[in-house]
Each structure stands twice: as C-alpha cells, then as structure tokens.
Design a protein around this motif. Sequence first.
Motif, PDB file in Angstrom:
ATOM      1  N   MET A  38      29.403  38.429  52.390  1.00 27.64           N
ATOM      2  CA  MET A  38      30.469  39.249  51.812  1.00 27.64           C
ATOM      3  C   MET A  38      31.455  39.643  52.906  1.00 27.64           C
ATOM      4  SD  MET A  38      30.164  42.849  49.722  1.00 27.64           S
ATOM      5  CE  MET A  38      31.645  43.681  49.160  1.00 27.64           C
ATOM      6  N   THR A  39      32.718  39.385  52.728  1.00 28.26           N
ATOM      7  CA  THR A  39      33.728  39.704  53.731  1.00 28.26           C
ATOM      8  C   THR A  39      34.111  41.178  53.647  1.00 28.26           C
ATOM      9  OG1 THR A  39      35.487  39.083  52.213  1.00 28.26           O
ATOM     10  CG2 THR A  39      34.639  37.368  53.683  1.00 28.26           C
ATOM     11  N   GLY A  40      34.650  41.699  54.779  1.00 23.47           N
ATOM     12  CA  GLY A  40      35.066  43.089  54.806  1.00 23.47           C
ATOM     13  C   GLY A  40      36.413  43.271  54.152  1.00 23.47           C
ATOM     14  N   LEU A  41      36.869  44.510  54.183  1.00 23.11           N
ATOM     15  CA  LEU A  41      38.152  44.831  53.590  1.00 23.11           C
ATOM     16  C   LEU A  41      39.293  44.243  54.419  1.00 23.11           C
ATOM     17  CD1 LEU A  41      37.731  48.595  52.620  1.00 23.11           C
ATOM     18  CD2 LEU A  41      37.916  46.660  51.056  1.00 23.11           C
ATOM     19  N   ASN A  42      40.316  43.816  53.723  1.00 24.59           N
ATOM     20  CA  ASN A  42      41.538  43.359  54.382  1.00 24.59           C
ATOM     21  C   ASN A  42      42.389  44.598  54.677  1.00 24.59           C
ATOM     22  OD1 ASN A  42      43.958  42.281  55.193  1.00 24.59           O
ATOM     23  ND2 ASN A  42      44.210  40.928  53.431  1.00 24.59           N
ATOM     24  N   LEU A  43      42.126  45.214  55.816  1.00 25.94           N
ATOM     25  CA  LEU A  43      42.805  46.464  56.147  1.00 25.94           C
ATOM     26  C   LEU A  43      44.298  46.274  56.363  1.00 25.94           C
ATOM     27  CD1 LEU A  43      40.186  48.133  58.534  1.00 25.94           C
ATOM     28  CD2 LEU A  43      40.567  48.538  56.097  1.00 25.94           C
ATOM     29  N   HIS A  44      44.692  45.083  56.815  1.00 27.07           N
ATOM     30  CA  HIS A  44      46.118  44.812  56.991  1.00 27.07           C
ATOM     31  C   HIS A  44      46.839  44.846  55.639  1.00 27.07           C
ATOM     32  CE1 HIS A  44      45.888  43.905  61.246  1.00 27.07           C
ATOM     33  NE2 HIS A  44      44.859  43.100  61.020  1.00 27.07           N
ATOM     34  N   PRO A  61      46.220  37.504  49.714  1.00 23.79           N
ATOM     35  CA  PRO A  61      44.779  37.554  50.050  1.00 23.79           C
ATOM     36  C   PRO A  61      44.233  38.980  50.037  1.00 23.79           C
ATOM     37  CG  PRO A  61      46.073  37.274  52.041  1.00 23.79           C
ATOM     38  CD  PRO A  61      47.044  37.198  50.892  1.00 23.79           C
ATOM     39  N   VAL A  62      44.379  39.658  48.911  1.00 25.78           N
ATOM     40  CA  VAL A  62      43.820  40.999  48.732  1.00 25.78           C
ATOM     41  C   VAL A  62      43.114  41.044  47.384  1.00 25.78           C
ATOM     42  CG1 VAL A  62      45.464  42.265  50.186  1.00 25.78           C
ATOM     43  CG2 VAL A  62      46.063  41.798  47.806  1.00 25.78           C
ATOM     44  N   ASN A  63      41.980  41.723  47.339  1.00 23.09           N
ATOM     45  CA  ASN A  63      41.274  41.851  46.061  1.00 23.09           C
ATOM     46  C   ASN A  63      41.651  43.165  45.384  1.00 23.09           C
ATOM     47  OD1 ASN A  63      39.725  43.937  47.269  1.00 23.09           O
ATOM     48  ND2 ASN A  63      38.213  42.454  48.016  1.00 23.09           N
ATOM     49  N   TRP A  64      41.066  43.430  44.223  1.00 25.32           N
ATOM     50  CA  TRP A  64      41.465  44.588  43.435  1.00 25.32           C
ATOM     51  C   TRP A  64      41.140  45.896  44.142  1.00 25.32           C
ATOM     52  CZ3 TRP A  64      38.287  48.393  41.282  1.00 25.32           C
ATOM     53  CH2 TRP A  64      36.912  48.161  41.376  1.00 25.32           C
ATOM     54  N   VAL A  65      40.067  45.907  44.928  1.00 22.22           N
ATOM     55  CA  VAL A  65      39.709  47.129  45.660  1.00 22.22           C
ATOM     56  C   VAL A  65      40.777  47.463  46.689  1.00 22.22           C
ATOM     57  CG1 VAL A  65      38.023  48.191  47.214  1.00 22.22           C
ATOM     58  CG2 VAL A  65      37.240  46.768  45.314  1.00 22.22           C
ATOM     59  N   GLU A  66      41.261  46.442  47.394  1.00 25.97           N
ATOM     60  CA  GLU A  66      42.284  46.664  48.424  1.00 25.97           C
ATOM     61  C   GLU A  66      43.623  47.069  47.809  1.00 25.97           C
ATOM     62  OE1 GLU A  66      39.999  43.311  51.110  1.00 25.97           O
ATOM     63  OE2 GLU A  66      41.766  42.807  49.905  1.00 25.97           O
ATOM     64  N   VAL A  67      43.959  46.468  46.679  1.00 30.86           N
ATOM     65  CA  VAL A  67      45.174  46.875  45.963  1.00 30.86           C
ATOM     66  C   VAL A  67      45.064  48.336  45.536  1.00 30.86           C
ATOM     67  CG1 VAL A  67      46.543  46.514  43.876  1.00 30.86           C
ATOM     68  CG2 VAL A  67      45.709  44.549  45.169  1.00 30.86           C
ATOM     69  N   LEU A  68      43.895  48.688  45.025  1.00 31.34           N
ATOM     70  CA  LEU A  68      43.663  50.052  44.563  1.00 31.34           C
ATOM     71  C   LEU A  68      43.744  51.046  45.721  1.00 31.34           C
ATOM     72  CD1 LEU A  68      43.064  51.065  41.708  1.00 31.34           C
ATOM     73  CD2 LEU A  68      40.646  51.192  42.335  1.00 31.34           C
ATOM     74  N   TRP A 122      38.662  48.033  37.164  1.00 28.10           N
ATOM     75  CA  TRP A 122      37.906  46.818  37.485  1.00 28.10           C
ATOM     76  C   TRP A 122      38.013  45.819  36.338  1.00 28.10           C
ATOM     77  CZ3 TRP A 122      33.643  45.197  34.564  1.00 28.10           C
ATOM     78  CH2 TRP A 122      32.983  44.062  35.046  1.00 28.10           C
ATOM     79  N   TRP A 123      37.889  46.290  35.100  1.00 31.24           N
ATOM     80  CA  TRP A 123      37.959  45.397  33.938  1.00 31.24           C
ATOM     81  C   TRP A 123      39.347  44.772  33.811  1.00 31.24           C
ATOM     82  CZ3 TRP A 123      40.991  45.822  29.490  1.00 31.24           C
ATOM     83  CH2 TRP A 123      40.694  44.901  28.485  1.00 31.24           C
ATOM     84  N   VAL A 124      40.393  45.568  34.064  1.00 33.24           N
ATOM     85  CA  VAL A 124      41.762  45.051  33.959  1.00 33.24           C
ATOM     86  C   VAL A 124      41.988  43.923  34.962  1.00 33.24           C
ATOM     87  CG1 VAL A 124      44.188  45.612  34.364  1.00 33.24           C
ATOM     88  CG2 VAL A 124      42.767  47.153  33.007  1.00 33.24           C
ATOM     89  N   PHE A 125      41.578  44.114  36.205  1.00 33.08           N
ATOM     90  CA  PHE A 125      41.793  43.076  37.205  1.00 33.08           C
ATOM     91  C   PHE A 125      40.875  41.865  36.968  1.00 33.08           C
ATOM     92  CE2 PHE A 125      44.087  46.286  39.525  1.00 33.08           C
ATOM     93  CZ  PHE A 125      45.005  45.548  40.260  1.00 33.08           C
ATOM     94  N   LYS A 126      39.698  42.100  36.408  1.00 33.83           N
ATOM     95  CA  LYS A 126      38.812  40.968  36.121  1.00 33.83           C
ATOM     96  C   LYS A 126      39.342  40.107  34.994  1.00 33.83           C
ATOM     97  CE  LYS A 126      34.063  39.862  34.727  1.00 33.83           C
ATOM     98  NZ  LYS A 126      32.743  40.390  34.324  1.00 33.83           N
ATOM     99  N   THR A 127      39.904  40.727  33.954  1.00 26.38           N
ATOM    100  CA  THR A 127      40.380  39.979  32.795  1.00 26.38           C
ATOM    101  C   THR A 127      41.859  39.605  32.900  1.00 26.38           C
ATOM    102  OG1 THR A 127      40.935  42.025  31.601  1.00 26.38           O
ATOM    103  CG2 THR A 127      38.689  41.136  31.332  1.00 26.38           C
ATOM    104  N   GLY A 128      42.610  40.314  33.762  1.00 29.86           N
ATOM    105  CA  GLY A 128      44.040  40.063  33.877  1.00 29.86           C
ATOM    106  C   GLY A 128      44.837  40.695  32.753  1.00 29.86           C
ATOM    107  N   HIS A 129      44.191  41.580  31.978  1.00 36.31           N
ATOM    108  CA  HIS A 129      44.872  42.224  30.849  1.00 36.31           C
ATOM    109  C   HIS A 129      46.053  43.057  31.340  1.00 36.31           C
ATOM    110  CE1 HIS A 129      45.270  43.981  26.876  1.00 36.31           C
ATOM    111  NE2 HIS A 129      45.243  45.204  27.407  1.00 36.31           N
ATOM    112  N   ARG A 130      47.224  42.827  30.746  1.00 39.22           N
ATOM    113  CA  ARG A 130      48.455  43.550  31.067  1.00 39.22           C
ATOM    114  C   ARG A 130      48.979  43.239  32.478  1.00 39.22           C
ATOM    115  NH1 ARG A 130      51.463  46.358  27.074  1.00 39.22           N
ATOM    116  NH2 ARG A 130      50.022  47.016  25.468  1.00 39.22           N
ATOM    117  N   ILE A 131      48.368  42.303  33.161  1.00 40.06           N
ATOM    118  CA  ILE A 131      48.846  41.930  34.494  1.00 40.06           C
ATOM    119  C   ILE A 131      49.402  40.510  34.482  1.00 40.06           C
ATOM    120  CG2 ILE A 131      48.231  41.547  36.905  1.00 40.06           C
ATOM    121  CD1 ILE A 131      46.134  43.636  36.673  1.00 40.06           C
ATOM    122  N   ARG A 132      48.587  39.582  33.991  1.00 37.13           N
ATOM    123  CA  ARG A 132      48.996  38.172  34.013  1.00 37.13           C
ATOM    124  C   ARG A 132      49.738  37.752  32.753  1.00 37.13           C
ATOM    125  NH1 ARG A 132      43.776  38.092  36.410  1.00 37.13           N
ATOM    126  NH2 ARG A 132      43.869  37.460  38.595  1.00 37.13           N
TER     127      ARG A 132
END
Length: 256
Positions: free
Chosen positions: A1-7, A99-106, A245-255
Amino acid sequence: MTGLNLHGVRAIYKFEMNRAFRTWMQSLIAPVLSTALYFIVFGSAIGSRMGDIGGVSYGAYIIPGLLMLSLLSESISNSAFGIYMPKWSGTIYELLSAPVNWVEVLLGYVGAAATKSLLVGVLILATARLFVPYEVAHPVWMVGFLILTAVTFCLFGFIIGLWADSFQKLQIIPLLVVTPLTFLGGAFYSINMLPPVWQTVSFFNPVVYLISGLRWAFYGQADVYIGVSVGMTLTFLAVCLTVVWWVFKTGHRIRS
C-alpha cells in the motif's frame, strides 16, 4: 500500500487557501461583521434587559450559539463551493486523472475549508471580546469540538458541492435547512426554557447537540450531556465519510 501523495494534498490545499485570500472581504470580513451585528442587537440591546441564564450573562451566553451559526454556514459554503467550481468549469476531469486518490482530494479540499472556517471562528471570538467579557471553562475541549464540527460540516458541504448542479442548489440546504435548525437549536436560548413538549421536539434537532457541546466547553453547562454531543457529531462524521467514499467509488455526480 503506497503512502499519501502529500504533494497533491498540498497543491489542492494551497490553491483553495489562495482563492480564499483573494476574496478575503467575502470569506473573512463579511461573516465577522454579520456576527458583530448579532452581538449589537441581541447582546447589547436585548441582553441588557434580560437576566442571567445559569449564572452567565445573556450577551456571553449567546457566544457559543453565534459561533456555531457562523461555523456551520462557513464550513458548508466553503467546502461546497470549493468542489463545485471544478465541476462547473470542467476541470474536475483533470483532478480525477491526476495521481491523487479520493482521500487526498478530501484532505486538500476539506482541510482548506476547515482552516478557513476555523479562522473565521477565531475572528468571531476576538470580536465577541469587544462586546462582552467571557471566560472559557474548558479551552482544550472548545478547540477540539470546534475542529470536529468544522471538519464534519466541511464534509457535509463537500457532499452538497458534489450533489449540486447549479449555483442555486449550493444554497438550498444551508439557507432552508441548516440556518433555521441553528436558530431553533438553542443559539439564543436554553432548551430548558421551553415547555416540556417543545423540549422533546428540540432534541430531534441535530444542531442542539452541537450548540450544547460548545456551550459546555465555554461555561460548563449544557442542555445535553457532552458525551452525547460528541457521539452525535462523530456519527454524522462517519456517515459523511461513507457517502463521499461511495461517490468517488461509483463516480456518481462526478463523471456524469
């Protein structure tokens, strides 16, 4: 598991903070001036004609309620507007392909929104000192509860920003739901002052627990046990995290 993309987190955070300071009159000064008017009207004009509540002067008693009113409004609007703008401008797709996941965006968006909201809270506390003297009985609890509330409702605002498809929808829930619940949640009075039936009804208002918890941190007295207030806030925090988490997993209202 990779760490957070702090940049990536830092880039989002700095962008949002820079946007706030570019509009500092609207982001910082306007809510402080609005709260100052409440202190003038309720604290000075009306408060001078009212007795103490639980040994606390009325002007000082309403400080936690006014602080919570501003904190909730600012937390929701800052976070909702922050994530809605990329959707509106179409740059959300650049964010999703970065290259950021939902946690980093949040962390970036909610962290910046919470920082701005807490900064407004500090300014309001300083402003209150100009109108009424007050002491904080539990300063550590106060800071912790303010941070918890700001983060929780920034998450809620983030969800509103993801859900909204117009600027009008960004204001529906804050104006028609959150603000009325805050006024009816004991911001300007104690729930114990109400008739028994309305006391029972008030306990279905979630904002009651927030204002009560903050008032306990200030003056050591509350309408609701502090453990219940913290537990309710943590539960709402967990619900908001699950929804994001559910929104980013499903892409609802984003994609779409």
